[in-house]
Design an enzyme around this catalytic site. Structure first.
Site, PDB file in Angstrom:
ATOM      1  N   ARG A  78       0.990  -1.363  -0.005  1.00  0.00           N
ATOM      2  CA  ARG A  78       0.075  -0.163   0.094  1.00  0.00           C
ATOM      3  C   ARG A  78       0.943   1.411  -0.045  1.00  0.00           C
ATOM      4  NH1 ARG A  78      -2.875   2.723   4.882  1.00  0.00           N
ATOM      5  NH2 ARG A  78      -5.026   3.470   4.109  1.00  0.00           N
ATOM      6  N   SER A  85     -12.416  -3.827  -2.822  1.00  0.00           N
ATOM      7  CA  SER A  85     -13.096  -3.354  -1.658  1.00  0.00           C
ATOM      8  C   SER A  85     -14.787  -3.101  -1.719  1.00  0.00           C
ATOM      9  CB  SER A  85     -12.560  -2.246  -1.262  1.00  0.00           C
ATOM     10  OG  SER A  85     -11.157  -2.100  -0.839  1.00  0.00           O
ATOM     11  N   LYS A  91      -6.653   3.904   8.520  1.00  0.00           N
ATOM     12  CA  LYS A  91      -7.426   4.571   7.155  1.00  0.00           C
ATOM     13  C   LYS A  91      -8.434   5.719   7.566  1.00  0.00           C
ATOM     14  CE  LYS A  91      -9.694   3.445   2.807  1.00  0.00           C
ATOM     15  NZ  LYS A  91     -10.433   2.348   2.112  1.00  0.00           N
TER      16      LYS A  91
END
Length: 216
Positions: A39, A108, A137
């Site tokens: 990520r 997602s 997040k």
């Protein structure tokens, strides 16, 4: 290589406590991580590619799939095993067309409707959450175990629970219908990433056995 979703590590180099992300990743792989995703939210693409190459080679040594978050172009450049896209990224069908039939494409999905759409577009698995409150997040929407269960019931795809997952609640995610759990900080910010990964893997394997689904 086979896609074993039991313990999915999302490696963000900004969330390793100042430690070398490759060393953290290797410790986690020793502890039982079964999928690793890079990520990358900030910084030059050249740096991302350098780190991605090191992680890809490390995953090859451990026989674990290496995926890239969001960036289909980077996944192509790194010869990654696949990509994970969100609802605002390239659609799964487009990612599949660019990466080819052999690549893994994760999506997602927070709702049953999103889950069914991703399955129709050819996704291989879903990442669902945030199941628990998380600081990894910004603006994450908390769907809870009930939301996870609704998504799992809506699709034939394996569902990975993400968001606030720890060894203490990983089993609850599996009992709600998840095939595995995805974590960031629970491993990468742990004092001992290998031990943290081992504890999570043990909790997942125990819950899968209770559910009557032996671990691979």
């Amino acid at each position: 290589m086979p896609l074993d979703m039991r313990l999915y590590l999302v490696l963000d180099p900004e969330r390793t406590g100042g430690r070398d992300p490759v060393a953290v990743a290797e410790a986690a792989l020793r502890g039982g991580v079964t999928v690793l995703q890079l990520r990358w939210k900030n910084g030059p693409l050249r740096e991302m590619l350098r780190l991605g190459e090191a992680l890809r080679d490390l995953c090859r040594r451990y026989g674990v799939p290496f995926l890239v978050n969001d960036r289909v172009d980077a996944a192509l450049a790194l010869a990654a095993d696949g990509v994970h896209v969100g609802q605002e990224d390239l659609p799964a069908a487009v990612a599949r067309r660019l990466l080819g039939p052999q690549a893994y494409v994760g999506v997602s999905a927070r709702t049953p409707e999103q889950a069914r759409a991703a399955e129709a577009e050819g996704a291989d698995y879903l990442g669902t959450g945030s199941v628990f409150p998380t600081g990894s997040k910004e603006n994450a929407i908390w769907i809870g175990l009930e939301g996870l269960a609704r998504v799992a019931r809506a699709t034939r795809l394996p569902v990975v629970a993400i968001g606030g997952v720890q060894a203490e609640n990983a089993g609850a995610c599996i009992r709600a219908g998840a095939a595995g759990v995805a974590v960031i900080s629970a491993i990468t910010l742990a004092d001992d990433p290998e031990a943290a990964a081992r504890a999570l893997r043990s909790a997942v394997d125990a819950a899968l056995a209770e559910r009557g689904r032996p671990s691979p």
